[in-house]
Design a protein around this motif. Structure first.
Motif, PDB file in Angstrom:
ATOM      1  N   GLY A   8       0.813  -1.213   0.000  1.00  0.00           N
ATOM      2  CA  GLY A   8       0.000   0.000   0.000  1.00  0.00           C
ATOM      3  C   GLY A   8       0.845   1.260   0.000  1.00  0.00           C
ATOM      4  N   ALA A  12       0.239   6.023   5.040  1.00  0.00           N
ATOM      5  CA  ALA A  12       1.079   5.300   5.999  1.00  0.00           C
ATOM      6  C   ALA A  12       2.221   4.569   5.308  1.00  0.00           C
ATOM      7  N   ASP A  32      -1.243  -1.284  -5.752  1.00  0.00           N
ATOM      8  CA  ASP A  32      -2.121  -1.825  -6.800  1.00  0.00           C
ATOM      9  C   ASP A  32      -2.329  -0.824  -7.939  1.00  0.00           C
ATOM     10  N   SER A  45     -10.141  11.272  -0.582  1.00  0.00           N
ATOM     11  CA  SER A  45     -10.259  11.720   0.804  1.00  0.00           C
ATOM     12  C   SER A  45     -10.439  13.237   0.782  1.00  0.00           C
ATOM     13  N   THR A  46     -10.664  13.821   1.964  1.00  0.00           N
ATOM     14  CA  THR A  46     -10.515  15.278   2.088  1.00  0.00           C
ATOM     15  C   THR A  46      -9.225  15.599   2.838  1.00  0.00           C
ATOM     16  N   CYS A  48      -7.427  16.323   5.507  1.00  0.00           N
ATOM     17  CA  CYS A  48      -6.852  17.469   6.234  1.00  0.00           C
ATOM     18  C   CYS A  48      -5.858  16.970   7.280  1.00  0.00           C
ATOM     19  N   GLN A 103      -4.819  13.771  -2.237  1.00  0.00           N
ATOM     20  CA  GLN A 103      -3.963  12.570  -2.257  1.00  0.00           C
ATOM     21  C   GLN A 103      -3.608  12.163  -3.687  1.00  0.00           C
ATOM     22  N   ALA A 126      -1.527  -7.061  -4.204  1.00  0.00           N
ATOM     23  CA  ALA A 126      -1.075  -8.144  -3.335  1.00  0.00           C
ATOM     24  C   ALA A 126      -2.218  -9.098  -3.023  1.00  0.00           C
ATOM     25  N   ALA A 145      -2.711  -1.299   3.510  1.00  0.00           N
ATOM     26  CA  ALA A 145      -3.522  -1.301   2.286  1.00  0.00           C
ATOM     27  C   ALA A 145      -4.846  -0.579   2.463  1.00  0.00           C
ATOM     28  N   ALA A 291      -2.224   1.385  10.191  1.00  0.00           N
ATOM     29  CA  ALA A 291      -3.171   2.472   9.844  1.00  0.00           C
ATOM     30  C   ALA A 291      -4.566   1.932   9.509  1.00  0.00           C
ATOM     31  N   ASP A 292      -5.197   2.433   8.421  1.00  0.00           N
ATOM     32  CA  ASP A 292      -6.595   2.072   8.142  1.00  0.00           C
ATOM     33  C   ASP A 292      -6.805   0.559   8.059  1.00  0.00           C
ATOM     34  N   GLY A 302     -12.102  13.673  10.772  1.00  0.00           N
ATOM     35  CA  GLY A 302     -10.916  13.939   9.948  1.00  0.00           C
ATOM     36  C   GLY A 302      -9.642  13.433  10.594  1.00  0.00           C
ATOM     37  N   GLY A 304      -8.297   9.991  10.050  1.00  0.00           N
ATOM     38  CA  GLY A 304      -7.687   8.791   9.461  1.00  0.00           C
ATOM     39  C   GLY A 304      -6.274   9.012   8.937  1.00  0.00           C
ATOM     40  N   ALA A 305      -6.078  10.049   8.131  1.00  0.00           N
ATOM     41  CA  ALA A 305      -4.748  10.290   7.570  1.00  0.00           C
ATOM     42  C   ALA A 305      -3.796  10.763   8.667  1.00  0.00           C
ATOM     43  N   ASN A 306      -4.344  11.493   9.638  1.00  0.00           N
ATOM     44  CA  ASN A 306      -3.513  11.920  10.775  1.00  0.00           C
ATOM     45  C   ASN A 306      -3.082  10.704  11.590  1.00  0.00           C
TER      46      ASN A 306
HETATM   47  C1  LIG Z   1     -14.303  10.853   2.060  1.00  0.00           C
HETATM   48  C2  LIG Z   1     -13.151  10.770   3.030  1.00  0.00           C
HETATM   49  C3  LIG Z   1     -12.655  11.923   3.644  1.00  0.00           C
HETATM   50  C4  LIG Z   1     -11.592  11.849   4.537  1.00  0.00           C
HETATM   51  N1  LIG Z   1     -11.113  12.983   5.120  1.00  0.00           N
HETATM   52  C5  LIG Z   1     -10.062  12.926   5.982  1.00  0.00           C
HETATM   53  C6  LIG Z   1      -9.511  14.095   6.582  1.00  0.00           C
HETATM   54  O1  LIG Z   1      -9.962  15.228   6.339  1.00  0.00           O
HETATM   55  N2  LIG Z   1      -8.452  13.963   7.437  1.00  0.00           N
HETATM   56  C7  LIG Z   1      -7.924  12.741   7.720  1.00  0.00           C
HETATM   57  O2  LIG Z   1      -6.968  12.656   8.505  1.00  0.00           O
HETATM   58  N3  LIG Z   1      -8.411  11.613   7.146  1.00  0.00           N
HETATM   59  C8  LIG Z   1      -9.449  11.677   6.291  1.00  0.00           C
HETATM   60  N4  LIG Z   1      -9.925  10.540   5.704  1.00  0.00           N
HETATM   61  C9  LIG Z   1      -9.274   9.254   5.995  1.00  0.00           C
HETATM   62  C10 LIG Z   1      -7.929   9.126   5.268  1.00  0.00           C
HETATM   63  O3  LIG Z   1      -8.058   9.406   3.901  1.00  0.00           O
HETATM   64  C11 LIG Z   1      -7.397   7.702   5.457  1.00  0.00           C
HETATM   65  O4  LIG Z   1      -7.571   7.335   6.808  1.00  0.00           O
HETATM   66  C12 LIG Z   1      -5.926   7.579   5.107  1.00  0.00           C
HETATM   67  O5  LIG Z   1      -5.711   7.866   3.752  1.00  0.00           O
HETATM   68  C13 LIG Z   1      -5.465   6.175   5.436  1.00  0.00           C
HETATM   69  O6  LIG Z   1      -4.127   5.988   5.065  1.00  0.00           O
HETATM   70  P1  LIG Z   1      -3.596   4.518   4.802  1.00  0.00           P
HETATM   71  O7  LIG Z   1      -2.178   4.652   4.420  1.00  0.00           O
HETATM   72  O8  LIG Z   1      -3.960   3.632   5.924  1.00  0.00           O
HETATM   73  O9  LIG Z   1      -4.465   3.985   3.576  1.00  0.00           O
HETATM   74  P2  LIG Z   1      -4.653   4.601   2.137  1.00  0.00           P
HETATM   75  O10 LIG Z   1      -4.227   6.016   2.096  1.00  0.00           O
HETATM   76  O11 LIG Z   1      -6.051   4.253   1.734  1.00  0.00           O
HETATM   77  O12 LIG Z   1      -3.620   3.796   1.233  1.00  0.00           O
HETATM   78  C14 LIG Z   1      -3.764   2.419   0.991  1.00  0.00           C
HETATM   79  C15 LIG Z   1      -3.184   2.111  -0.370  1.00  0.00           C
HETATM   80  O13 LIG Z   1      -3.110   0.685  -0.533  1.00  0.00           O
HETATM   81  C16 LIG Z   1      -3.512   0.360  -1.842  1.00  0.00           C
HETATM   82  N5  LIG Z   1      -3.940  -1.052  -1.827  1.00  0.00           N
HETATM   83  C17 LIG Z   1      -5.099  -1.548  -1.349  1.00  0.00           C
HETATM   84  N6  LIG Z   1      -5.111  -2.894  -1.490  1.00  0.00           N
HETATM   85  C18 LIG Z   1      -3.930  -3.246  -2.068  1.00  0.00           C
HETATM   86  C19 LIG Z   1      -3.368  -4.466  -2.455  1.00  0.00           C
HETATM   87  N7  LIG Z   1      -4.018  -5.641  -2.288  1.00  0.00           N
HETATM   88  N8  LIG Z   1      -2.137  -4.472  -3.018  1.00  0.00           N
HETATM   89  C20 LIG Z   1      -1.461  -3.300  -3.191  1.00  0.00           C
HETATM   90  N9  LIG Z   1      -1.959  -2.093  -2.838  1.00  0.00           N
HETATM   91  C21 LIG Z   1      -3.173  -2.074  -2.271  1.00  0.00           C
HETATM   92  C22 LIG Z   1      -4.614   1.351  -2.138  1.00  0.00           C
HETATM   93  O14 LIG Z   1      -4.837   1.509  -3.528  1.00  0.00           O
HETATM   94  C23 LIG Z   1      -4.034   2.627  -1.520  1.00  0.00           C
HETATM   95  O15 LIG Z   1      -3.222   3.315  -2.432  1.00  0.00           O
HETATM   96  C24 LIG Z   1     -10.998  10.584   4.818  1.00  0.00           C
HETATM   97  C25 LIG Z   1     -11.487   9.413   4.198  1.00  0.00           C
HETATM   98  C26 LIG Z   1     -12.544   9.504   3.321  1.00  0.00           C
HETATM   99  C27 LIG Z   1     -13.062   8.243   2.657  1.00  0.00           C
END
Ligand SMILES: Cc1cc2nc3c(=O)[nH]c(=O)nc-3n(C[C@H](O)[C@H](O)[C@H](O)COP(=O)(O)OP(=O)(O)OC[C@H]3O[C@@H](n4cnc5c(N)ncnc54)[C@H](O)[C@@H]3O)c2cc1C
Length: 409
Positions: A8, A12, A32, A45-46, A48, A103, A126, A145, A291-292, A302, A304-306
């Motif tokens: 991913g 994170a 992916d 996402s939004t 922030c 993003q 994966a 992921a 992370a997620d 807001g 999740g990304a934090n």
């Molecule tokens: C509408 C919306 C608004 C949001 N607003 C905010 C906000 O304002 N502030 C905030 O902090 N958070 C916000 N969030 C949450 C935030 O976007 C996520 O929590 C954050 O991006 C999570 O990071 P991550 O690295 O865990 O996952 P992600 O950023 O989702 O990255 C995971 C990556 O893994 C990839 N992947 C998935 N499966 C596979 C696989 N099998 N093989 C290879 N790659 C794979 C995906 O394509 C993706 O690129 C929001 C979410 C949504 C849906």
């Protein structure tokens, strides 16, 4: 040189990958989608990011938009009254500005940065077979992921997962032409009791400065009406109608908005869930979730990304501290526990915000209109959710705090 595979290339995975590279690790990042596909895809996402997370991003070299992205200077809270006016309104500055970089801009650029610094970027989805392969080739597999289905390998943690179904229908967009909030632009949080929430903030997208917004609709309620929307133009037109009806002050700001591009909207829903951090492959090899993948909250606060930024920074520290010792399941659990000691506050707060607010929370929000220190404390809680406790969880603590105005910010 120790070799680590991260699944991913999101907030994170990229941040952990860049951090490990800077400490001399050999890192493979599996995504992916390639950078171009992310750039040309829908908004995700939004996103922030508040002060603490931005500091972490700076350390990882992910702060490439400090001057290009309009800052999130503070927070405005509005609670809609029954007559179309705001029953409650207050504003407070953030101690350190936040920032929302699309993003679709951030992740591709950071993937390219990762490769330019010597990381291996493997574009493939994966699955169990490839995870087994990475596990044979690496000393540690970290799964970051996001909401990807591979996360189902991590068992649900029932004790920390109160919801069986989505708590909100989400409709997010990115537009040009939305008027800035006054006297400063920041996150404007609008609450419509029993119906939903609407958040809007300045940011940066592929075509320049913009506003991101998300409508959070209580399922089955009057804002849960996005099923027939086919494209970005229809999405933004429906948003305009809903704002004019429910939040006329936002409808006014939105009068000239246009979708930033054809992919600048997203709609959907998902169930918040916490998962156990260790998943076992059929071969008996453990993998660590990040992370997620293991802490998936609704975006209502807001966080999740934090959380992703904070958890990735914590995992980096634990990997470095491990030196040459094996990354076994006991170490994985301890690594997650360290990240959870912070993430638990964001999760607890987020889950509470999905419920009708209890009287002491309404009192806090109301008092913030009269007491600037309370407003500042609440607004800066978006950066440090732990600082909101115990007051938002315990009525007696809230009562004491409001009585004494003893909040230090
Ligand atoms: C509408 C919306 C608004 C949001 N607003 C905010 C906000 O304002 N502030 C905030 O902090 N958070 C916000 N969030 C949450 C935030 O976007 C996520 O929590 C954050 O991006 C999570 O990071 P991550 O690295 O865990 O996952 P992600 O950023 O989702 O990255 C995971 C990556 O893994 C990839 N992947 C998935 N499966 C596979 C696989 N099998 N093989 C290879 N790659 C794979 C995906 O394509 C993706 O690129 C929001 C979410 C949504 C849906």
């Amino acid at each position: 040189m120790r070799h680590i595979t991260i699944i991913g290339a999101g907030q994170a995975g990229l941040q952990l990958g860049l951090g490990l590279l800077s400490h001399g690790y050999s890192v493979r990042l599996v995504s992916d989608r390639d950078p171009e596909a992310i750039r040309n895809g829908s908004i995700l996402s939004t996103q922030c990011m508040f002060g603490s997370s931005r500091e972490i991003e700076r350390a990882a070299g992910m702060n490439l938009w400090d001057s290009a992205c309009p800052p999130v200077v503070g927070m405005h809270l509005r609670v809609a009254g029954p007559d179309g006016t705001a029953a409650l309104a207050w504003s407070a500055p953030l101690e350190r500005p936040g920032q929302s970089v699309d993003q679709r801009v951030k992740m591709p650029a950071c993937m390219e940065l990762f490769v330019s610094r010597g990381g291996e970027l493997l574009v493939e989805k994966a699955d169990i077979a490839s995870l087994e392969r990475y596990a044979r080739q690496s000393e540690l597999v970290v799964v970051a992921a996001g909401k990807g289905e591979v996360g189902a390998l991590f068992p649900r943690d029932e004790a920390h997962s109160p919801f069986q179904k989505p708590q909100r229908t989400l409709a997010a967009s990115c537009v040009h032409g939305y008027a800035a909030a006054q006297p400063f632009d920041g996150v404007t949080a609008n609450m419509i009791p029993g119906v939903g929430e609407y958040f809007v903030m300045p940011g940066l997208t592929c075509s320049g400065p913009c506003h991101f917004m998300i409508m959070e609709a209580v399922p089955g309620g009057p804002l849960d009406c996005w099923g027939d929307v086919r494209d970005a133009t229809e999405h933004v037109a429906l948003l305009q109608r809903l704002l004019t009806q429910w939040l006329p002050w936002e409808g006014e700001r939105a009068r000239h908005m246009q979708p930033a591009d054809a992919q600048a909207t997203i709609r959907g829903r998902y169930t918040p869930v916490v998962r156990h951090p260790v998943a076992w492959l059929p071969s008996g090899t453990p993998m660590l979730g990040l992370a997620d993948t293991v802490v998936l909250n609704d975006p209502i606060t807001g966080q999740g990304a934090n959380n992703a930024a904070k958890a990735a920074a914590c995992y980096l520290e634990y990997i470095l501290a491990r030196g040459g010792q094996p990354f076994d399941a006991v170490w994985m659990q301890a690594t997650f526990d360290a990240a959870w000691s912070d993430a638990q506050w964001a999760t607890g707060w987020t889950n509470a915000m999905l419920q009708p607010p209890p009287p002491h929370v309404l009192e806090i929000l109301g008092a913030a209109a009269e007491l600037p220190a309370v407003a500042r404390w609440f607004a800066n809680g978006f950066d440090r959710p732990a600082s909101l406790f115990p007051w938002i969880a315990e009525p007696i603590a809230a009562e004491h705090m409001l009585a004494s105005h003893a909040v230090t910010v």
